[in-house]
Write a protein that holds these residues in place. Structure first.
Motif, PDB file in Angstrom:
ATOM      1  N   ARG A 393      77.501   1.902  79.219  1.00 50.30           N
ATOM      2  CA  ARG A 393      77.686   0.516  78.801  1.00 50.30           C
ATOM      3  C   ARG A 393      78.588   0.530  77.570  1.00 50.30           C
ATOM      4  O   ARG A 393      78.263   1.173  76.571  1.00 50.30           O
ATOM      5  CB  ARG A 393      76.340  -0.137  78.486  1.00 50.30           C
ATOM      6  CG  ARG A 393      76.406  -1.623  78.142  1.00 50.30           C
ATOM      7  CD  ARG A 393      75.017  -2.147  77.809  1.00 50.30           C
ATOM      8  NE  ARG A 393      74.106  -1.954  78.948  1.00 50.30           N
ATOM      9  CZ  ARG A 393      72.847  -1.548  78.817  1.00 50.30           C
ATOM     10  NH1 ARG A 393      72.363  -1.275  77.612  1.00 50.30           N
ATOM     11  NH2 ARG A 393      72.073  -1.417  79.884  1.00 50.30           N
ATOM     12  N   ASP A 394      79.727  -0.144  77.669  1.00 56.09           N
ATOM     13  CA  ASP A 394      80.697  -0.163  76.565  1.00 56.09           C
ATOM     14  C   ASP A 394      81.094   1.247  76.148  1.00 56.09           C
ATOM     15  O   ASP A 394      81.253   1.551  74.954  1.00 56.09           O
ATOM     16  CB  ASP A 394      80.130  -0.917  75.361  1.00 56.09           C
ATOM     17  CG  ASP A 394      79.805  -2.371  75.680  1.00 56.09           C
ATOM     18  OD1 ASP A 394      80.556  -2.967  76.481  1.00 56.09           O
ATOM     19  OD2 ASP A 394      78.817  -2.896  75.139  1.00 56.09           O
ATOM     20  N   GLY A 395      81.240   2.132  77.148  1.00 51.15           N
ATOM     21  CA  GLY A 395      81.684   3.494  76.877  1.00 51.15           C
ATOM     22  C   GLY A 395      80.627   4.418  76.320  1.00 51.15           C
ATOM     23  O   GLY A 395      80.933   5.546  75.925  1.00 51.15           O
ATOM     24  N   VAL A 396      79.365   3.990  76.306  1.00 49.75           N
ATOM     25  CA  VAL A 396      78.279   4.821  75.770  1.00 49.75           C
ATOM     26  C   VAL A 396      77.278   5.101  76.882  1.00 49.75           C
ATOM     27  O   VAL A 396      76.823   4.186  77.570  1.00 49.75           O
ATOM     28  CB  VAL A 396      77.577   4.110  74.591  1.00 49.75           C
ATOM     29  CG1 VAL A 396      76.411   4.950  74.084  1.00 49.75           C
ATOM     30  CG2 VAL A 396      78.571   3.868  73.462  1.00 49.75           C
ATOM     31  N   GLY A 397      76.926   6.367  77.058  1.00 48.57           N
ATOM     32  CA  GLY A 397      76.021   6.767  78.122  1.00 48.57           C
ATOM     33  C   GLY A 397      74.601   6.269  77.904  1.00 48.57           C
ATOM     34  O   GLY A 397      74.122   6.155  76.767  1.00 48.57           O
ATOM     35  N   LEU A 398      73.914   5.999  79.007  1.00 44.45           N
ATOM     36  CA  LEU A 398      72.564   5.457  78.978  1.00 44.45           C
ATOM     37  C   LEU A 398      71.567   6.455  79.557  1.00 44.45           C
ATOM     38  O   LEU A 398      71.929   7.321  80.363  1.00 44.45           O
ATOM     39  CB  LEU A 398      72.498   4.158  79.791  1.00 44.45           C
ATOM     40  CG  LEU A 398      73.543   3.084  79.470  1.00 44.45           C
ATOM     41  CD1 LEU A 398      73.421   1.927  80.452  1.00 44.45           C
ATOM     42  CD2 LEU A 398      73.387   2.593  78.037  1.00 44.45           C
ATOM     43  N   ASP A 399      70.324   6.324  79.175  1.00 49.64           N
ATOM     44  CA  ASP A 399      69.255   7.105  79.799  1.00 49.64           C
ATOM     45  C   ASP A 399      69.054   6.606  81.232  1.00 49.64           C
ATOM     46  O   ASP A 399      68.997   5.396  81.473  1.00 49.64           O
ATOM     47  CB  ASP A 399      67.947   6.947  79.026  1.00 49.64           C
ATOM     48  CG  ASP A 399      68.020   7.550  77.633  1.00 49.64           C
ATOM     49  OD1 ASP A 399      68.576   8.652  77.507  1.00 49.64           O
ATOM     50  OD2 ASP A 399      67.539   6.900  76.681  1.00 49.64           O
ATOM     51  N   LEU A 400      68.949   7.530  82.164  1.00 50.93           N
ATOM     52  CA  LEU A 400      68.747   7.169  83.565  1.00 50.93           C
ATOM     53  C   LEU A 400      67.263   7.078  83.883  1.00 50.93           C
ATOM     54  O   LEU A 400      66.454   7.882  83.405  1.00 50.93           O
ATOM     55  CB  LEU A 400      69.402   8.197  84.478  1.00 50.93           C
ATOM     56  CG  LEU A 400      70.931   8.292  84.405  1.00 50.93           C
ATOM     57  CD1 LEU A 400      71.432   9.397  85.329  1.00 50.93           C
ATOM     58  CD2 LEU A 400      71.584   6.968  84.762  1.00 50.93           C
ATOM     59  N   GLU A 401      66.920   6.101  84.703  1.00 46.73           N
ATOM     60  CA  GLU A 401      65.565   5.946  85.219  1.00 46.73           C
ATOM     61  C   GLU A 401      65.664   5.643  86.703  1.00 46.73           C
ATOM     62  O   GLU A 401      66.557   4.900  87.125  1.00 46.73           O
ATOM     63  CB  GLU A 401      64.842   4.807  84.490  1.00 46.73           C
ATOM     64  CG  GLU A 401      64.637   5.048  83.006  1.00 46.73           C
ATOM     65  CD  GLU A 401      63.994   3.854  82.306  1.00 46.73           C
ATOM     66  OE1 GLU A 401      63.863   2.799  82.963  1.00 46.73           O
ATOM     67  OE2 GLU A 401      63.640   3.983  81.121  1.00 46.73           O
TER      68      GLU A 401
END
Length: 417
Positions: A393-401
């Motif tokens: 999101r906005d070039g920043v990685g997220l934790d996957l669930e």
């Protein structure tokens, strides 16, 4: 994939150099780089449309300033090599007719082929051998302990070694005939406890128990933290696991620092690399009937497995034409290779390294969770078949669930879908 390293970039006929290299992509790239700047848009209209004329001119001019006048293009195991009068550059290009470029990617910096190529499997095997030898020495030392307190210290050192082996590495990917004997060393170390009744309580190097406790504490703490690591920003809603069918799915990269080589890249920091494991295979990531020595992608259980959409959304990018890599080698290609990127409205979910010719969707398509997108392949920056998935999101990685999958996702975990 044929290795043509060292072959002439421009075939000779009747003693004269033909400036047209073999291969449509090489021909189009040579024409493009040796043309006047004013002709670049005509020779690469799709590239101009993708990156803009100013950006393309900047890339080309910087490359030419670095390598000098282009003397030829040759194919190598590393990719297309642009030969210049003062240097060389590595490139990826696509052309349908040998006249116009459809895609172009030039690697920054000078190209210098490695003098010695050591296959990743050889490097990995060497590391395992060294670790196994060190463990073997510590196991032997347990049988030679001069006192009970020294024995406890040496056993703790063995425990620390197995924390590294089982926790930080990926032993499930080793052949059973390597993994099981190494793991059996733990039982051999514990069996030395039969000597304890005949040993004095103290004696020998009293620092060994302290060293053992410190090693177990440090390695254990770091491992727990890496496995439980969360960035704190997760996908807006749990995804559907993209791989289905029988068997298990093995996370080869995932978690925090030390367990996930994506950790250092902001947009990929929560990424997972997924393989398939199953009974009877010579190596967990390979098919039992596969020929690993032959370097076949089809030797891997995960290769060709259907990939399904993990969410609803709109396809914002898709590629289907990039060749698979040869396992153990990386030819210069677009980093993600064949891929499908889905915009959910809250984040972009990226599934990459897909098999060429299998992607079923195109940019602009609407997809639903569970819809078939393609098959697992080995394209892009990949040394072996696997599915890479991350959300940003906005070039920043997220934790996957994922739905139905509880707990942290880390290297070494097996997931059953």
């Amino acid at each position: 994939m044929r290795d043509t390293t060292g072959e002439s970039a421009t075939p000779h006929q009747a003693g004269r150099s033909d400036p047209r290299p073999a291969g449509a992509a090489a021909q189009a790239l040579y024409r493009f780089l040796t043309a006047e700047a004013a002709d670049r848009e005509h020779l690469a209209p799709r590239v101009v449309a993708a990156v803009g004329r100013a950006r393309l001119d900047e890339i080309v001019d910087v490359t030419l300033a670095r390598i000098g006048d282009v003397t030829g293009i040759r194919d190598s195991r590393d990719g297309l090599v642009i030969e210049g009068t003062t240097g060389r550059a590595l490139a990826f290009a696509v052309s349908q007719d040998g006249l116009r470029l459809d895609e172009l990617l030039i690697q920054p910096g000078a190209y210098r082929p490695p003098r010695l190529r050591i296959p990743p499997e050889v490097r990995g095997a060497f590391g395992w051998i060294v670790l196994a030898l060190l463990l073997g020495l510590r196991v032997e030392a347990c049988w030679e302990a001069p006192s009970r307190i020294v024995w406890c210290g040496r056993v703790l050192m063995v425990v620390a070694g197995y924390l590294v082996l089982e926790g930080w590495l990926t032993p499930a990917r080793l052949p059973w005939w390597i993994r099981r004997p190494v793991e059996a060393g733990a039982l051999v170390a514990l069996a030395s406890a039969w000597r304890l009744p005949g040993l004095p309580v103290s004696g020998g190097n009293a620092a060994e128990p302290v060293v053992g406790l410190v090693l177990v504490g440090v390695f254990g703490t770091l491992l727990v933290r890496a496995r439980r690591h969360r960035w704190g920003t997760a996908v807006s809603r749990p995804l559907v696991f993209p791989l289905r069918g029988g068997g298990s799915w093995y996370i080869a990269q995932g978690g925090g620092r030390g367990l996930n080589h994506h950790f250092a890249f902001p947009e990929q920091r929560g990424a997972l690399d997924i393989l398939q494991v199953g009974p009877g295979s010579a190596r967990a990531g390979h098919r039992a009937r596969g020929d690993r020595a032959g370097g076949r992608n089809t030797s891997y259980l995960v290769y060709g497995q259907p990939v399904h959409a993990p969410c609803d959304g709109t396809v914002v990018s898709a590629a289907d034409h990039i060749d698979d890599q040869e396992p153990g080698l990386i030819r210069y290609q677009p980093r993600y290779g064949n891929h499908v990127w889905i915009d959910t409205g809250a984040e972009i979910v990226k599934l990459v390294h897909l098999r060429p010719g299998t992607v079923t969707v195109a940019k602009g398509d609407t997809v639903r969770a569970g819809q078939l997108l393609g098959e697992v392949g080995n394209s892009g920056n990949s040394t072996e078949p696997h599915l890479h998935i991350h959300a940003e999101r906005d070039g920043v990685g997220l934790d996957l669930e994922f739905e139905g999958v509880s707990g942290p996702l880390y290297r070494g975990r097996t997931v059953r879908s």
